[in-house]
Design an enzyme around this catalytic site. Structure first.
Site, mmCIF file in Angstrom:
data_model
loop_
_atom_site.group_PDB
_atom_site.id
_atom_site.type_symbol
_atom_site.label_atom_id
_atom_site.label_comp_id
_atom_site.label_asym_id
_atom_site.label_seq_id
_atom_site.Cartn_x
_atom_site.Cartn_y
_atom_site.Cartn_z
ATOM 1 N N HIS A 286 -4.629 34.983 65.730
ATOM 2 C CA HIS A 286 -4.159 36.618 66.661
ATOM 3 C C HIS A 286 -4.047 37.807 65.920
ATOM 4 O O HIS A 286 -4.365 36.859 64.421
ATOM 5 C CB HIS A 286 -2.477 36.183 66.906
ATOM 6 C CG HIS A 286 -2.344 37.490 67.671
ATOM 7 N ND1 HIS A 286 -2.947 37.449 69.070
ATOM 8 C CD2 HIS A 286 -1.802 38.826 67.364
ATOM 9 C CE1 HIS A 286 -1.847 38.905 69.539
ATOM 10 N NE2 HIS A 286 -1.306 39.469 68.653
ATOM 11 N N SER B 267 -2.964 42.728 71.779
ATOM 12 C CA SER B 267 -0.995 42.687 70.931
ATOM 13 C C SER B 267 -0.576 43.480 72.397
ATOM 14 O O SER B 267 -0.468 43.765 73.431
ATOM 15 C CB SER B 267 -0.893 42.345 70.060
ATOM 16 O OG SER B 267 -0.181 41.368 69.648
ATOM 17 N N ASP C 29 -4.701 30.972 69.138
ATOM 18 C CA ASP C 29 -3.867 32.592 69.426
ATOM 19 C C ASP C 29 -2.866 31.729 69.985
ATOM 20 O O ASP C 29 -2.443 31.170 70.927
ATOM 21 C CB ASP C 29 -3.912 33.312 69.309
ATOM 22 C CG ASP C 29 -3.488 35.054 69.802
ATOM 23 O OD1 ASP C 29 -1.923 34.750 69.579
ATOM 24 O OD2 ASP C 29 -3.892 35.458 70.441
#
Length: 305
Positions: free
Chosen positions: A276, A153, A246
């Site tokens: 995610h 991320s 995601d």
């Protein structure tokens, strides 16, 4: 179809109280940080014992070394959390598993978080760790002639920006691992509209970008937006992992394609049925263990020679 394990894992984290929701934005952020740390053990499971797990200071940046043997090549890992939360602890189990299965050492970096420390503090910390390892890594018992970087991320964004800066400084890295990286400050991808209801939406991602880089003029510069880099040739071979549900899915795929177009060797794997943040949840989501093992296998192939 979203895997039932994802829905079950989501129940493990404490929801904000009415008082927290009514608080000012910074107090709400502190609540998010606390909730992530509180649920960490349940989400990620017991700690895998390793021969070496040692905290150290890399010229002011707190780090943790994971290793199974002396003289191992190194992955520097940067945790996710929107540049605002997450820690060495929240990726501890993931780093342990990667070190155990790859034969590589993993150095997890506790970079400075926004809003207390905005851009470029986190990138500076990543580069500080690399400089420290190149200078003093032998004292840690690792082989820094074989060096990779990775992250999930926000950590994926920091990793690939750092890799590009290292390329430009003529100190290139050997490999990079990008797990659902956050790469587009404009949040323009269609995946925000298609799957933004599954845990990460456009509003929360915009807030993260604005907190990390308060100056909007800087958000489309190469040190913030990897998709704005004109020339990606010479970037290290790359493993990109994205998730079906995601909102960051499409920008990760776009970056993988841009690297391929620039002649960079890339493997892009999309994990189906997950959202995610799945990759660190080793105790609750089967795909997380598969993803960690894929990272380990890729590192072993790239760095063990």
């Amino acid at each position: 179809m979203l895997h039932p394990q994802v829905e079950a894992a989501a129940q493990l984290r404490r929801r904000p109280s009415p008082e927290e929701l009514a608080a000012d934005p910074y107090q709400r952020l502190l609540g998010v940080r606390a909730a992530m740390e509180e649920s960490n053990e349940a989400e990620t499971g017991p700690a895998l014992p390793l021969p070496v797990v040692a905290d150290f200071d890399a010229d002011g940046v707190p780090c943790r070394l994971y290793a199974t043997r002396a003289g191992a090549p190194v992955l520097v890992y940067l945790h996710g959390g929107g540049w605002c939360y997450g820690s060495i602890e929240t990726v501890d189990r993931f780093c342990r598993r990667v070190a155990d299965r790859s034969g590589c050492a993993v150095v997890s970096a506790g970079y400075r978080l926004a809003p207390e420390h905005v851009f470029p503090a986190a990138i500076e910390d990543a580069e500080t760790v690399l400089s420290y390892l190149r200078r003093d890594g032998a004292g840690l018992g690792v082989d820094v002639s074989r060096l990779a970087i990775g992250g999930d991320s926000a950590g994926g964004q920091l990793a690939t920006v750092t890799a590009r800066r290292q390329r430009d400084a003529a100190t290139p890295l050997d490999f990079q691992v990008l797990i659902y990286p956050a790469l587009d400050p404009l949040t323009s991808a269609e995946s925000y509209d298609e799957v933004g209801e599954y845990g990460l939406d456009r509003a929360s991602m915009r807030l993260a970008w604005e907190t990390f880089v308060p100056d909007p003029v800087r958000r489309l510069t190469p040190d913030v937006s990897p998709l704005a880099v004109a020339d990606l040739s010479g970037m290290p071979p790359t493993l990109v992992i994205t998730a079906e549900y995601d909102a960051l899915r499409d920008e990760g795929a776009d970056y993988a394609n841009a690297l391929i177009a620039a002649g960079v060797p890339v493997v892009h794997t999309r994990y189906m049925g997950v959202n995610h943040g799945f990759a660190r949840k080793l105790a609750t989501i089967d795909a997380a263990r598969a993803a960690a093992d894929q990272v380990a296998s890729a590192l072993r192939s790239a760095l063990t020679f």
